[in-house]
Design a protein around this motif. Structure first.
Motif, mmCIF file in Angstrom:
data_model
loop_
_atom_site.group_PDB
_atom_site.id
_atom_site.type_symbol
_atom_site.label_atom_id
_atom_site.label_comp_id
_atom_site.label_asym_id
_atom_site.label_seq_id
_atom_site.Cartn_x
_atom_site.Cartn_y
_atom_site.Cartn_z
ATOM 1 N N LYS A 1 0.975 -1.325 0.021
ATOM 2 C CA LYS A 1 -0.072 0.088 0.022
ATOM 3 C C LYS A 1 0.901 1.271 0.071
ATOM 4 O O LYS A 1 2.161 0.998 0.417
ATOM 5 N N LEU B 1 -5.519 2.753 -9.240
ATOM 6 C CA LEU B 1 -5.566 2.410 -7.788
ATOM 7 C C LEU B 1 -7.128 2.401 -7.164
ATOM 8 O O LEU B 1 -8.068 2.734 -7.982
ATOM 9 N N SER C 1 -8.258 4.447 -4.185
ATOM 10 C CA SER C 1 -7.811 5.485 -3.381
ATOM 11 C C SER C 1 -8.636 6.133 -2.429
ATOM 12 O O SER C 1 -9.795 6.005 -2.672
ATOM 13 N N ASP D 1 -9.932 -2.036 1.926
ATOM 14 C CA ASP D 1 -9.513 -2.416 0.756
ATOM 15 C C ASP D 1 -8.592 -1.227 -0.303
ATOM 16 O O ASP D 1 -8.321 -1.594 -1.212
ATOM 17 N N TYR D 2 -8.688 0.084 0.550
ATOM 18 C CA TYR D 2 -8.153 1.088 -0.258
ATOM 19 C C TYR D 2 -6.641 0.556 -0.139
ATOM 20 O O TYR D 2 -5.987 0.188 0.650
ATOM 21 N N ASP D 3 -5.800 0.814 -1.435
ATOM 22 C CA ASP D 3 -4.349 0.756 -1.732
ATOM 23 C C ASP D 3 -3.536 1.933 -1.508
ATOM 24 O O ASP D 3 -2.422 1.811 -1.565
ATOM 25 N N THR E 1 3.892 -1.198 3.329
ATOM 26 C CA THR E 1 3.304 0.097 3.170
ATOM 27 C C THR E 1 4.455 1.011 2.723
ATOM 28 O O THR E 1 5.450 1.245 3.594
ATOM 29 N N MET F 1 5.402 0.928 -5.212
ATOM 30 C CA MET F 1 4.483 -0.220 -4.884
ATOM 31 C C MET F 1 4.292 -1.249 -5.815
ATOM 32 O O MET F 1 3.325 -2.248 -5.436
ATOM 33 N N LYS G 1 3.369 -0.933 -9.026
ATOM 34 C CA LYS G 1 2.347 -0.724 -9.966
ATOM 35 C C LYS G 1 2.602 0.023 -11.086
ATOM 36 O O LYS G 1 1.803 0.634 -11.818
#
Length: 412
Positions: free
Chosen positions: A2, A244, A246, A295-297, A339, A404, A406
């Motif tokens: 995250k 994302l 967010s 569930d927010y990343d 994180t 991250m 991503k």
């Protein structure tokens, strides 16, 4: 993995004689920020570019990866969206201050003693406002945090090309709003705003909340002063832009409004005032709970108290607030696993200036597999020795997405 972009609003500063030529951040006792710096990589950041004095709005827009030169039309729409007003193409929005004027219509306190409570009651009275010459224009007021409020004008023939009514300093009357171009729409909007400012004083000067404040020798919120006109912008949602899920944890309508425009979910916090009296315990509990259990990343977090102290020119308050954030919030952030945390500021608000400056701000990145650079303290000076070197706000999202895991590959 995250990601958190944690913004300490207005954190940056300049050396002060009262602090032995140190900044408030240098002089503060910040063992947790220093520990984070020691475990991570550090640098300095220009939220827009070197030499450009950013607003909180344009800085956050840039940090979220949008071009403020394209997206930014003015602060008003973001404030309006942040306090929950549904705004539409063609609407013109303004940020406002509850302010204090005397019988001679001179501003004696731009923030009405930083009023905290009962502004919704004053807003209810303001929403009774009718301007005879402009009965076709809908006038909508809404309170925000503290001394802040929002005004939205809705109707035909309006323009955001108008000046502010805010004199910026005490001892002067509200400024006469003027059109910034020769269009009939701008001239109409300017005339309407001047009438709204005067009418607001007539409507609320004897409001029971204000009469009570006068009895207690507190500045009454007896006028509304608009600024930051803007038309509604169109932006690509952050989630689709970066793949994302967010959310935003912030205190002020402005930052929540920017996040809403970006399509982020808003997580509100009880007791978050946007000032040095904000409930930091509730803020950090909200951060920790959502990072661990939701569930927010990706999270944008903004804490505003250092900026408020900077605008007030109160170095002791700024230093003490930095220490409180270090003790209450940063100490918990150090516990997070899996994180990536980027901790920085949106701009500097030097005590000596009592406004934003173009001074770059310190930035550090903490998390697993980070290249550690040997910097042991988090402040404006030590950060210049870090491995991140000097970056711009527009680099932040690319950096955190890569860390991250991503970031899409560019090329074969």
């Amino acid at each position: 993995m995250k990601g958190i972009v944690f913004i300490m609003d207005g954190l940056g500063d300049r050396p002060l004689k009262e602090l032995n030529n140190q900044t408030p951040l240098q002089a503060a006792n910040t063992p947790n920020l220093d520990k984070m710096a020691k475990k991570g990589i550090n640098g300095i950041m220009d939220s827009i570019k070197p030499g450009i004095r950013p607003g909180s709005d344009t800085a956050h827009i840039s940090i979220l990866g949008y071009d403020p030169n394209i997206v930014y039309t003015g602060r008003g729409p973001f404030e309006a969206c942040g306090v929950g007003i549904d705004i539409f193409p063609g609407d013109i929005a303004f940020r406002c201050n509850f302010s204090t004027v005397n019988d001679e219509f001179i501003v004696t306190d731009r923030r009405a003693g930083r009023i905290r409570d009962n502004t919704s009651s004053i807003i209810s009275k303001l929403n009774e406002m009718k301007i005879e010459e402009y009965e076709d224009i809908e006038i909508v007021f809404k309170e925000s945090t503290g001394h802040r409020a929002v005004l939205v004008l809705r109707g035909e023939g309006l323009s955001d090309k108008v000046s502010d009514a805010d004199p910026k300093i005490e001892g002067k009357p509200p400024k006469i709003v003027v059109a910034k171009d020769d269009s009939a729409e701008a001239k109409k909007t300017a005339d309407l705003l001047n009438k709204i400012v005067k009418k607001s004083y007539e409507l609320i000067k004897n409001h029971p909340i204000n009469l009570n404040r006068v009895e207690k020798n507190e500045p009454p919120a007896n006028i509304i002063i608009p600024r930051g006109a803007g038309a509604v912008p169109d932006v690509e949602p952050l989630n689709s832009k970066y793949s994302l899920n967010s959310a935003c944890i912030a205190e002020t309508g402005l930052i929540m409004g920017i996040a809403r425009f970006a399509g982020m979910e808003i997580i509100e916090v009880d007791g978050a005032t946007g000032g040095v009296d904000t409930n930091l315990d509730n803020i950090v509990d909200t951060i920790m709970d959502n990072v661990k259990n939701s569930d927010y990343d990706f999270f944008l977090v903004n804490i505003d108290g250092a900026d408020e102290a900077g605008h007030d020119g109160n170095y002791k308050e700024k230093l003490e607030f930095i220490e409180k954030v270090d003790d209450i919030v940063v100490s918990k952030l150090l516990e997070l696993k899996d994180t990536i945390i980027i901790l920085t500021a949106d701009h500097s608000t030097p005590i000596s200036v009592m406004d934003h400056s173009a001074d770059p701000v310190p930035i550090m990145i903490n998390g697993s597999d980070i290249r550690v650079d040997g910097v042991n303290k988090f402040n404006e000076i030590d950060a210049t020795k870090g491995g991140l070197l000097r970056i711009r706000g527009s680099d932040v999202m690319d950096i955190i997405l890569d860390l991250m895991g991503k970031s899409p590959k560019f090329g074969a």
